[in-house]
Design a protein around this motif. Structure first.
Motif, PDB file in Angstrom:
ATOM      1  N   ILE A  82      11.633 -25.649  38.144  1.00  0.00           N
ATOM      2  CA  ILE A  82      12.236 -24.622  37.297  1.00  0.00           C
ATOM      3  C   ILE A  82      12.009 -25.041  35.853  1.00  0.00           C
ATOM      4  CG2 ILE A  82      14.353 -23.355  36.736  1.00  0.00           C
ATOM      5  CD1 ILE A  82      15.412 -24.552  39.507  1.00  0.00           C
ATOM      6  N   GLN A  83      11.345 -24.203  35.081  1.00  0.00           N
ATOM      7  CA  GLN A  83      11.058 -24.512  33.680  1.00  0.00           C
ATOM      8  C   GLN A  83      12.100 -23.850  32.782  1.00  0.00           C
ATOM      9  OE1 GLN A  83       6.970 -24.868  31.689  1.00  0.00           O
ATOM     10  NE2 GLN A  83       7.516 -22.740  31.248  1.00  0.00           N
ATOM     11  N   LYS A  93      -0.655 -22.798  32.704  1.00  0.00           N
ATOM     12  CA  LYS A  93      -0.066 -21.456  32.677  1.00  0.00           C
ATOM     13  C   LYS A  93       1.448 -21.519  32.463  1.00  0.00           C
ATOM     14  CE  LYS A  93      -3.599 -19.289  35.577  1.00  0.00           C
ATOM     15  NZ  LYS A  93      -3.898 -18.637  36.882  1.00  0.00           N
ATOM     16  N   LEU A  94       2.095 -22.516  33.052  1.00  0.00           N
ATOM     17  CA  LEU A  94       3.538 -22.691  32.850  1.00  0.00           C
ATOM     18  C   LEU A  94       3.857 -22.913  31.371  1.00  0.00           C
ATOM     19  CD1 LEU A  94       5.026 -25.068  35.597  1.00  0.00           C
ATOM     20  CD2 LEU A  94       5.873 -22.799  34.984  1.00  0.00           C
ATOM     21  N   ARG A 147       3.470 -19.809  29.397  1.00  0.00           N
ATOM     22  CA  ARG A 147       4.636 -18.937  29.543  1.00  0.00           C
ATOM     23  C   ARG A 147       5.792 -19.406  28.652  1.00  0.00           C
ATOM     24  NH1 ARG A 147       5.373 -15.222  33.386  1.00  0.00           N
ATOM     25  NH2 ARG A 147       7.614 -15.647  33.454  1.00  0.00           N
ATOM     26  N   ALA A 148       5.934 -20.704  28.519  1.00  0.00           N
ATOM     27  CA  ALA A 148       6.971 -21.231  27.635  1.00  0.00           C
ATOM     28  C   ALA A 148       6.707 -20.805  26.191  1.00  0.00           C
ATOM     29  CB  ALA A 148       7.036 -22.746  27.747  1.00  0.00           C
ATOM     30  N   ASN A 149       5.439 -20.831  25.775  1.00  0.00           N
ATOM     31  CA  ASN A 149       5.076 -20.386  24.437  1.00  0.00           C
ATOM     32  C   ASN A 149       5.358 -18.905  24.245  1.00  0.00           C
ATOM     33  OD1 ASN A 149       4.081 -22.721  23.087  1.00  0.00           O
ATOM     34  ND2 ASN A 149       2.233 -22.643  24.335  1.00  0.00           N
ATOM     35  N   LEU A 150       5.049 -18.099  25.261  1.00  0.00           N
ATOM     36  CA  LEU A 150       5.328 -16.666  25.180  1.00  0.00           C
ATOM     37  C   LEU A 150       6.820 -16.414  25.034  1.00  0.00           C
ATOM     38  CD1 LEU A 150       2.979 -15.003  27.853  1.00  0.00           C
ATOM     39  CD2 LEU A 150       2.761 -14.943  25.368  1.00  0.00           C
TER      40      LEU A 150
END
Length: 211
Positions: free
Chosen positions: A139-140, A197-198, A201-204
């Motif tokens: 879980i990020q 990719k994870l 997504r954190a950057n997005l």
């Protein structure tokens, strides 16, 4: 007797408390070695022994690519990885060392903590895979404990392979052999791409673009 667990919603989980409860990778390995000695189940002892050797092999053979290294270096904010796992899990033995190397290379930008699945069923049941408690499950979270992504229980290509093998009666019984052959040939490259990719997504999420 099967005990009922209270179903949490992702937004209601106290992720800060789970991170505080979680253990670091080196501590997880120490507890794994202790479990190898003390576990009364001979079959589980075999799994744990094999998994310890797999983790040590990945630690020695996996190197982070220059592309992912650059992506990690450009992180301007903190990421937390909370991983549900168990010592006997074969997929965990092929992946946890990679996640740990990435976290170590982040110079504090990424923190990874492990939780034991069977001690945290209420959290595990929020992140089921096809209605099963499949692990590892990562879980990020951002610094405000918002979920920005999940990963697990194995790279997509490996998950597809397992589905195919388990659906065939001729290969279902020994699917794990083929799975670990796949890991050996892939050399954690698929996993590295999915880690990238994870982080993307954190950057997005940080920029407010994550839907």
């Amino acid at each position: 007797m099967i005990m009922a667990t209270k179903m949490l919603k992702p937004e209601s989980a106290d992720y800060a408390a789970y991170l505080k409860k979680g253990i670091a990778y080196h501590q997880y390995k120490l507890q794994m070695a202790e479990d190898l000695v003390s576990n009364p189940d001979a079959k589980l002892k075999d799994y744990i022994n094999i998994n310890l050797h797999r983790m040590q092999r990945v630690e020695k053979t996996f190197d982070i690519s220059s592309a992912l290294s650059g992506q990690i270096a450009n992180l301007k904010f903190k990421i937390n990885w909370l991983v549900l796992t168990e010592h006997w899990c074969g997929d965990a033995s092929q992946t946890l060392s990679v996640f740990n190397k990435v976290a170590d290379a982040s110079n504090g930008r990424i923190t990874m903590k492990m939780l034991y699945r069977d001690q945290n069923p209420e959290l595990m049941d929020v992140y089921l895979t096809n209605e099963t408690r499949s692990i590892p499950m990562l879980i990020q979270l951002d610094e405000n404990m918002n979920v920005t992504g999940t990963w697990g229980p194995r790279p997509l290509a490996a998950q597809t392979l397992v589905k195919q093998l388990r659906s065939n009666s001729a290969t279902a019984a020994n699917y794990t052999t083929e799975l670990h052959l796949w890991y050996a040939k892939d050399k954690q490259k698929s996993l590295e791409a999915e880690i990238s990719k994870l982080i993307f997504r954190a950057n997005l999420s940080r920029s407010g673009s994550l839907s």
